[in-house]
Design a protein around this motif. Sequence first.
Motif, PDB file in Angstrom:
ATOM      1  N   PRO A   1       0.841  -1.276  -0.050  1.00 22.06           N
ATOM      2  CA  PRO A   1       0.047   0.167   0.053  1.00 22.06           C
ATOM      3  C   PRO A   1       0.827   1.292   0.256  1.00 22.06           C
ATOM      4  CG  PRO A   1      -0.078  -0.870   2.302  1.00 22.06           C
ATOM      5  CD  PRO A   1       0.610  -1.931   1.279  1.00 22.06           C
ATOM      6  N   ASP A   2       0.209   2.537  -0.601  1.00 19.45           N
ATOM      7  CA  ASP A   2       0.984   3.547  -0.504  1.00 19.45           C
ATOM      8  C   ASP A   2       0.748   4.410   0.669  1.00 19.45           C
ATOM      9  OD1 ASP A   2       1.334   3.579  -3.219  1.00 19.45           O
ATOM     10  OD2 ASP A   2      -0.719   4.115  -3.422  1.00 19.45           O
ATOM     11  N   ALA A   3       0.040   4.129   1.687  1.00 18.13           N
ATOM     12  CA  ALA A   3      -0.129   4.685   3.063  1.00 18.13           C
ATOM     13  C   ALA A   3      -0.751   3.716   3.836  1.00 18.13           C
ATOM     14  CB  ALA A   3      -0.677   5.898   2.987  1.00 18.13           C
ATOM     15  N   LEU A   4      -0.457   3.783   5.468  1.00 16.24           N
ATOM     16  CA  LEU A   4      -1.239   3.046   6.239  1.00 16.24           C
ATOM     17  C   LEU A   4      -1.944   4.066   7.224  1.00 16.24           C
ATOM     18  CD1 LEU A   4       1.800   0.789   7.070  1.00 16.24           C
ATOM     19  CD2 LEU A   4      -0.057   0.306   5.531  1.00 16.24           C
ATOM     20  N   ILE A   5      -3.066   3.561   7.516  1.00 19.55           N
ATOM     21  CA  ILE A   5      -3.937   4.119   8.720  1.00 19.55           C
ATOM     22  C   ILE A   5      -4.357   3.101   9.934  1.00 19.55           C
ATOM     23  CG2 ILE A   5      -5.958   5.653   9.303  1.00 19.55           C
ATOM     24  CD1 ILE A   5      -5.842   6.776   6.419  1.00 19.55           C
ATOM     25  N   LEU A   6      -3.705   3.056  10.899  1.00 21.25           N
ATOM     26  CA  LEU A   6      -3.793   1.860  11.888  1.00 21.25           C
ATOM     27  C   LEU A   6      -4.305   2.422  13.039  1.00 21.25           C
ATOM     28  CD1 LEU A   6      -0.110   0.458  11.294  1.00 21.25           C
ATOM     29  CD2 LEU A   6      -2.179  -0.077  10.162  1.00 21.25           C
ATOM     30  N   ASP A   7      -5.403   1.709  13.377  1.00 13.19           N
ATOM     31  CA  ASP A   7      -5.945   1.964  14.864  1.00 13.19           C
ATOM     32  C   ASP A   7      -4.708   1.515  16.057  1.00 13.19           C
ATOM     33  OD1 ASP A   7      -7.439   2.869  17.078  1.00 13.19           O
ATOM     34  OD2 ASP A   7      -9.054   1.308  16.908  1.00 13.19           O
ATOM     35  N   TYR A   8      -4.750   2.028  17.005  1.00 11.25           N
ATOM     36  CA  TYR A   8      -3.643   1.723  18.086  1.00 11.25           C
ATOM     37  C   TYR A   8      -4.263   0.421  18.865  1.00 11.25           C
ATOM     38  CZ  TYR A   8      -0.901   1.397  22.142  1.00 11.25           C
ATOM     39  OH  TYR A   8      -0.097   0.679  23.286  1.00 11.25           O
ATOM     40  N   GLN A   9      -5.618   0.717  19.346  1.00 10.70           N
ATOM     41  CA  GLN A   9      -6.140  -0.392  20.106  1.00 10.70           C
ATOM     42  C   GLN A   9      -6.840  -1.402  19.047  1.00 10.70           C
ATOM     43  OE1 GLN A   9      -8.426   2.311  22.544  1.00 10.70           O
ATOM     44  NE2 GLN A   9      -6.932   1.736  24.251  1.00 10.70           N
ATOM     45  N   LEU A  10      -6.209  -2.509  18.484  1.00 11.97           N
ATOM     46  CA  LEU A  10      -6.855  -3.576  17.628  1.00 11.97           C
ATOM     47  C   LEU A  10      -7.190  -4.827  18.565  1.00 11.97           C
ATOM     48  CD1 LEU A  10      -4.455  -3.141  14.601  1.00 11.97           C
ATOM     49  CD2 LEU A  10      -6.782  -2.202  14.933  1.00 11.97           C
ATOM     50  N   THR A  11      -6.128  -5.508  18.818  1.00  7.84           N
ATOM     51  CA  THR A  11      -6.466  -6.641  19.755  1.00  7.84           C
ATOM     52  C   THR A  11      -5.387  -6.694  20.909  1.00  7.84           C
ATOM     53  OG1 THR A  11      -4.928  -8.253  18.284  1.00  7.84           O
ATOM     54  CG2 THR A  11      -7.372  -7.977  17.732  1.00  7.84           C
ATOM     55  N   ASP A  12      -5.483  -7.736  21.863  1.00  7.62           N
ATOM     56  CA  ASP A  12      -4.732  -7.760  22.823  1.00  7.62           C
ATOM     57  C   ASP A  12      -3.116  -8.383  22.293  1.00  7.62           C
ATOM     58  OD1 ASP A  12      -6.595  -7.076  24.546  1.00  7.62           O
ATOM     59  OD2 ASP A  12      -7.023  -8.999  25.179  1.00  7.62           O
ATOM     60  N   ASP A  13      -3.050  -9.161  21.229  1.00  5.66           N
ATOM     61  CA  ASP A  13      -1.913  -9.931  20.640  1.00  5.66           C
ATOM     62  C   ASP A  13      -1.131  -8.818  19.901  1.00  5.66           C
ATOM     63  OD1 ASP A  13      -2.862 -12.054  22.009  1.00  5.66           O
ATOM     64  OD2 ASP A  13      -3.684 -12.862  20.105  1.00  5.66           O
ATOM     65  N   MET A  14      -1.935  -7.952  19.126  1.00 10.65           N
ATOM     66  CA  MET A  14      -1.150  -6.912  18.210  1.00 10.65           C
ATOM     67  C   MET A  14      -1.816  -5.481  18.275  1.00 10.65           C
ATOM     68  SD  MET A  14      -0.395  -7.592  14.201  1.00 10.65           S
ATOM     69  CE  MET A  14       0.355  -9.211  14.549  1.00 10.65           C
ATOM     70  N   ASP A  15      -1.028  -4.479  18.463  1.00  8.37           N
ATOM     71  CA  ASP A  15      -1.562  -3.172  18.540  1.00  8.37           C
ATOM     72  C   ASP A  15      -1.270  -2.539  16.981  1.00  8.37           C
ATOM     73  OD1 ASP A  15       0.833  -2.302  18.955  1.00  8.37           O
ATOM     74  OD2 ASP A  15       0.715  -2.077  21.166  1.00  8.37           O
ATOM     75  N   GLY A  16      -1.638  -1.226  17.063  1.00  8.17           N
ATOM     76  CA  GLY A  16      -1.075  -0.614  15.591  1.00  8.17           C
ATOM     77  C   GLY A  16       0.396  -0.351  15.478  1.00  8.17           C
ATOM     78  N   VAL A  17       1.110  -0.248  16.620  1.00  6.21           N
ATOM     79  CA  VAL A  17       2.401   0.130  16.432  1.00  6.21           C
ATOM     80  C   VAL A  17       3.132  -1.311  16.047  1.00  6.21           C
ATOM     81  CG1 VAL A  17       4.526   0.740  17.768  1.00  6.21           C
ATOM     82  CG2 VAL A  17       2.308   2.137  17.909  1.00  6.21           C
ATOM     83  N   ALA A  18       2.617  -2.452  16.970  1.00 14.05           N
ATOM     84  CA  ALA A  18       3.316  -3.630  16.625  1.00 14.05           C
ATOM     85  C   ALA A  18       3.239  -4.142  15.023  1.00 14.05           C
ATOM     86  CB  ALA A  18       2.825  -4.607  17.512  1.00 14.05           C
ATOM     87  N   LEU A  19       1.928  -3.668  14.652  1.00 20.95           N
ATOM     88  CA  LEU A  19       1.515  -4.158  13.175  1.00 20.95           C
ATOM     89  C   LEU A  19       2.491  -3.346  12.399  1.00 20.95           C
ATOM     90  CD1 LEU A  19      -0.229  -5.471  11.138  1.00 20.95           C
ATOM     91  CD2 LEU A  19      -1.865  -3.570  11.512  1.00 20.95           C
TER      92      LEU A  19
END
Length: 736
Positions: free
Chosen positions: A660-678
């Motif tokens: 993708p050309d850009a990423l828009i990631l929510d921080y609070q996703l799941t307990d195993d993986m948040d937006g920063v980890a993704l």
Amino acid sequence: MSIVNPSDSLERQNEKLMQIASALMRRVEQNTDDSGVAYAQFERAALLEDQVRQRTLDLERTLDLLHDSNARLAEAMAEAEAARSNLTDAIETVNEGFALFGPDDLLILSNSRFCQHMHDIAEKLHSGLPFDDYVTLVSESRYLALPDNETPQDWANRRMKRHQDNRVMFNVRLIWDRWLQISEHRTNNGGTVILQTDVTDIMRLEREERNKLRDKQSRMIRATLDHLNQGVCIFDSDAQMVGWNSKLGDLLPVPLARFRLGAQFEMLLAQLKEDITFEAGFGPEKLLTWVNRKSGRYPISFQVNRSTNVILDVFAQEMPDQGFVISFTDVTAEREAARALFEVNELLEQRVMERTLELEDALSAAERANASKSRFVAAASHDLLQPLSAAKLFVSSLTASSRSESDLSTIAKAESALCSIEQIIDALLDISKLEAGHASFDIGAVALSDILMPLKNELEPMAAQKGLDLRFVHTDITVKSDASFLRRIVQNLVSNAIRYTETGKVLVGVRRNGGSARLEVWDTGCGIAEKDQDVIFEEFKRLDARASASEGMGLGLAIVERACSRLGHPLGLWSELGRGTGFFVNLSMTHSKNNSQTDLSEKPRASALEDAGLIVLLVENDPELSRAMSLLLEKWNVSVLDVRDGPTALTLLEEIQLKPDALILDYQLTDDMDGVALYQLMHARYGTIPTRIISANRTAALRQLCAKSGLKLLSKPIDPSDLRNFLENAARSQSG
């Protein structure tokens, strides 16, 4: 060889020369040969006679000068002898012993009183005697009373050491209880004058006065001891009694007749053993061991009990002469009072403990309630921001040129209402953090121009809408504060001034105040009554009851007051009804930051987002917010890959083999993986991709986490203009 003997007198030399001249003249007259030798000899004789005459005159003048000098020398010697005689007569009239030593430390003269009390050395004093020999004679004199354990050589060495000082004064003791005061002074030419004064009468008189004073002091000490409320006994270094007072007999079970001079301590202790008991840990053997030590006794304190239920506090201490003093104090009443007080204290402590436990329970309940309130506010604000963000994005997607003016007006009002709700939620979050003490500050150097100038551009339309003159005075001062909270403080103060000012102007400026800077916000509004000047800093307090909710809920000044308190910025207020109001915030100045200035002319021109054809991966677990963002992005001609969690996003990209050309990631996703980890996983797989983290979490911890990963945070509710700026930058980086 001279024809004249120099040792002859002038008369004899003249006589010889006259004879020589006569002989020469006769020879000249007899010899008339043509050679002219006789005449030449005559000329030489005449010349010689002239030289002899000149020398004779010089010698006569020299003799005259010599006779004159001899006469003056004789006069000077007579005057010196007279002066010496006068000096000798003068020092003889002095009542003190006098001696003068030259710069070479040799005796020049002395009078008959010098060392007159030391008959064995008086005859040995003579002119030319060295000073050290004089000291040796004195030290070995049988009339000198040397101090104990000091030899004549020791005394002489000590005397010579004193001689090195410019001014010396000390006393010397002689036999038969006589005293001399020695005063030694240095002369201008380095000589030494010694004066010996007989101070025997003075020393004896001083001794008598000292003895009288000692007797008087003894009587005063005795009277003082008898008036003490303590029993006191004094022992010498041999543990023999040398003093006591009458109170001692009242306190101890010993007959008063036993207290006498010379009484041994052991005898008195044996008398005491029959009627007293020592406190635990201290007995008579330990006390006797302390007494038998000759020196170095440390102070001791202990307690004894008499059979008559009398409690005595005992204190023993060594004296400078290795004796010791023991005092006995009746502390029966104090111990009884202490016992009663202890019982009362136990009762009070029990009551205080019970009340403390009750207060701790109440405090714990209050803290739990406060923490619950803070968690509720934070959770509720977070839950409210999610649909609010979706609502704003939905409304933004409705603004199209094809709509009617009525629809556009309705959409604008809806956007305004949503912005007001957002501001209220932000204010509630700030209040909750400041009250709970959870607000974190990033203190650093803040250029006030970076705060004031953007606020000026932001608030000028609001002021212009009311017809107010909003002025910001330029400043180059740098202060120490938290940039975001300081901006919030100034924004609330200026917004509040605009809100409560109907006509006139609002002035914002900074005034230097010694080592600090005072930020001032003045307005020409209605003013604040003195009784209301404390109320305005409370939550939900507004002086204008007619104001609508869109104009604020009365939280702005509450945030200002709490933020200034936590940051340590003193907050001041001046106001007068009908004239206006001024708010003052004192800030600590610091050095300017070296911020690089970017030339706007060098920025590349923004390409149209609609023509870029961007592909954006949106990872958002809230369906409503995801749908609203997708609609808005698609309106900007941006292709959206919409997923709900990180694993699904990674699987989708792996299947379609697309970066993708850009990423828009929510921080609070799941307990195993948040937006920063993704993002970190995707960065490791695809490299650098323009990314924004979106979240309703506004804590400093999240901002620091994003900054550490090189990411920027878009806070919910998302501002469409911020989102579009991000995508336009991503489009420019793609085209570049």
